[in-house]
Write a protein that holds these residues in place. Structure first.
Motif, PDB file in Angstrom:
ATOM      1  N   TYR A 154       1.707   4.508  15.595  1.00 17.64           N
ATOM      2  CA  TYR A 154       3.015   4.436  16.254  1.00 17.64           C
ATOM      3  C   TYR A 154       3.780   3.169  15.878  1.00 17.64           C
ATOM      4  O   TYR A 154       4.964   3.050  16.168  1.00 17.64           O
ATOM      5  CB  TYR A 154       2.846   4.485  17.783  1.00 17.64           C
ATOM      6  N   ASP A 155       3.110   2.229  15.254  1.00 20.79           N
ATOM      7  CA  ASP A 155       3.714   0.942  14.896  1.00 20.79           C
ATOM      8  C   ASP A 155       4.691   1.148  13.741  1.00 20.79           C
ATOM      9  O   ASP A 155       4.299   1.512  12.633  1.00 20.79           O
ATOM     10  CB  ASP A 155       2.612  -0.047  14.511  1.00 20.79           C
TER      11      ASP A 155
ATOM     12  N   ILE B 278      -4.379  11.336   5.834  1.00 19.16           N
ATOM     13  CA  ILE B 278      -4.564  12.386   4.828  1.00 19.16           C
ATOM     14  C   ILE B 278      -3.228  12.906   4.299  1.00 19.16           C
ATOM     15  O   ILE B 278      -2.191  12.790   4.939  1.00 19.16           O
ATOM     16  CB  ILE B 278      -5.361  13.567   5.421  1.00 19.16           C
ATOM     17  N   ARG B 279      -3.324  13.496   3.107  1.00 17.17           N
ATOM     18  CA  ARG B 279      -2.202  14.229   2.521  1.00 17.17           C
ATOM     19  C   ARG B 279      -2.761  15.323   1.624  1.00 17.17           C
ATOM     20  O   ARG B 279      -3.676  15.070   0.822  1.00 17.17           O
ATOM     21  CB  ARG B 279      -1.302  13.291   1.702  1.00 17.17           C
ATOM     22  N   GLY B 280      -2.263  16.538   1.784  1.00 13.82           N
ATOM     23  CA  GLY B 280      -2.691  17.628   0.913  1.00 13.82           C
ATOM     24  C   GLY B 280      -4.018  18.249   1.263  1.00 13.82           C
ATOM     25  O   GLY B 280      -4.563  19.020   0.472  1.00 13.82           O
TER      26      GLY B 280
ATOM     27  N   LEU C 258       0.838  -1.204   0.000  1.00 14.91           N
ATOM     28  CA  LEU C 258       0.000   0.000   0.000  1.00 14.91           C
ATOM     29  C   LEU C 258       0.865   1.243   0.000  1.00 14.91           C
ATOM     30  O   LEU C 258       0.539   2.233  -0.667  1.00 14.91           O
ATOM     31  CB  LEU C 258      -0.933  -0.013   1.208  1.00 14.91           C
ATOM     32  N   GLY C 259       1.975   1.196   0.715  1.00 15.03           N
ATOM     33  CA  GLY C 259       2.892   2.331   0.707  1.00 15.03           C
ATOM     34  C   GLY C 259       3.424   2.631  -0.679  1.00 15.03           C
ATOM     35  O   GLY C 259       3.560   3.803  -1.058  1.00 15.03           O
TER      36      GLY C 259
ATOM     37  N   ILE D 184       3.267   3.447   5.156  1.00 12.65           N
ATOM     38  CA  ILE D 184       2.024   4.207   4.987  1.00 12.65           C
ATOM     39  C   ILE D 184       2.088   5.505   5.778  1.00 12.65           C
ATOM     40  O   ILE D 184       1.865   6.594   5.245  1.00 12.65           O
ATOM     41  CB  ILE D 184       0.814   3.368   5.456  1.00 12.65           C
ATOM     42  N   THR D 185       2.392   5.395   7.070  1.00 15.93           N
ATOM     43  CA  THR D 185       2.287   6.554   7.960  1.00 15.93           C
ATOM     44  C   THR D 185       3.369   7.598   7.713  1.00 15.93           C
ATOM     45  O   THR D 185       3.205   8.755   8.098  1.00 15.93           O
ATOM     46  CB  THR D 185       2.323   6.097   9.425  1.00 15.93           C
ATOM     47  N   ALA D 186       4.469   7.216   7.074  1.00 13.58           N
ATOM     48  CA  ALA D 186       5.494   8.204   6.741  1.00 13.58           C
ATOM     49  C   ALA D 186       5.034   9.138   5.625  1.00 13.58           C
ATOM     50  O   ALA D 186       5.589  10.225   5.444  1.00 13.58           O
ATOM     51  CB  ALA D 186       6.795   7.502   6.331  1.00 13.58           C
TER      52      ALA D 186
END
Length: 293
Positions: free
Chosen positions: A221-222, A261-263, A198-199, A228-230
């Motif tokens: 936090y994982d 979210i992004r943007g 997914l990343g 993904i979270t980066a």
């Protein structure tokens, strides 16, 4: 708490397990503070300040008064609706009652797709389902496609939603389940591999506005979810709306359901009441014209 990143994942994924429940490591702090007051010990009180400072450094931004508010362009809701849900129609009605513009659902069994479609049709003209995930929208949907999570079946999709304030790429995803047992510890290898996939898809996304509605089976936090979270921000954290624990529905202990979210900017983010699933729905109000300040 301060050194959680140094706890190795090579031994039964202990690092990821700890990080899933990381905020709860602060639970002993009030007890220690109470004991310090009871003993009237200044050294003990000073010592308790250290874990307080560490906990606030990690989570203070999340638990401080909400930073969001104001008008929004798009309300989104994400919910793992539970494959064994006994009343999909009731779950759908509760989701509609929250008045979202876009709904992302995970864990839809094939024999329940028609029930969700029937109940949501009157409020959401547009929808797409791929495997066990689905997207419903008040606004037109284009470019629907499955996202390969390296599983052999579809548990993620991508589509473009054409909202009045602008287009936005919306992903709906359900990471593979994790298990905790005595023999194997925290088994999350399949989930971690899907997170990498997914990343990669998110990295290739060209639309500047992105929303991911997902059950990640893990917290932000994982470290294993870093692919993904980066790349994406947590709407809950960005709004300063607390931890927003979503699972299990009866007594939530972890935030494993996310609006990332992004943007875009976040006006508000929150968790909806239990709706018949073992996960509580999560929601966010978004502003598509991201501020530059």
């Amino acid at each position: 708490m301060a050194l959680h990143a140094y706890i190795p994942n090579g031994v039964r994924n202990l690092g990821s397990l700890l990080e899933t429940f990381l905020p709860w490591l602060g639970l002993p702090i009030p007890i220690l503070a109470g004991l310090a007051v009871y003993r009237r010990s200044a050294p003990a009180g000073i010592a308790v300040l250290l874990p307080i400072v560490v906990w606030l450094a990690l989570f203070g931004e999340i638990v401080l008064p909400a930073k969001g508010g104001g008008p929004h362009d798009l309300r989104v809701v994400s919910n793992n609706v539970l494959a064994g849900n006994e009343d999909p129609a009731a779950t759908s009605r509760q989701l509609v009652a929250a008045d979202p513009d876009v709904i992302g659902l995970q864990e839809i069994p094939s024999n329940a797709v028609a029930a969700y479609e029937a109940e949501l049709a009157s409020a959401y003209r547009y929808h797409v389902v791929r495997g066990t995930v689905g997207l419903w929208s008040r606004f037109p949907i284009t470019e629907p496609s499955a996202v390969d999570l390296r599983l052999g079946w579809d548990r993620a999709l991508r589509a473009v939603v054409h909202a009045p304030a602008g287009t936005i790429a919306v992903y709906v995803a359900h990471m593979p389940s994790v298990r905790v047992d005595v023999d194997q510890g925290f088994t999350a290898d399949q989930r971690d591999d899907s997170a990498e996939a997914l990343g990669e898809a998110l990295s290739a996304e060209r639309n500047p506005r992105v929303v991911l509605l997902a059950d990640l089976n893990g917290s932000v936090y994982d470290r294993a979810l870093a692919p993904i979270t980066a790349q994406l921000d947590s709407a809950q954290a960005a709004a300063g709306s607390g931890f927003g624990f979503s699972w299990p529905a009866g007594f939530p202990l972890a935030r494993i359901d996310h609006v990332l979210i992004r943007g875009v900017d976040v006006a508000h983010a929150w968790v909806l009441p239990a709706d018949g699933s073992d996960h509580r729905p999560v929601a966010a109000d978004l502003r598509l014209a991201k501020s530059t300040g």
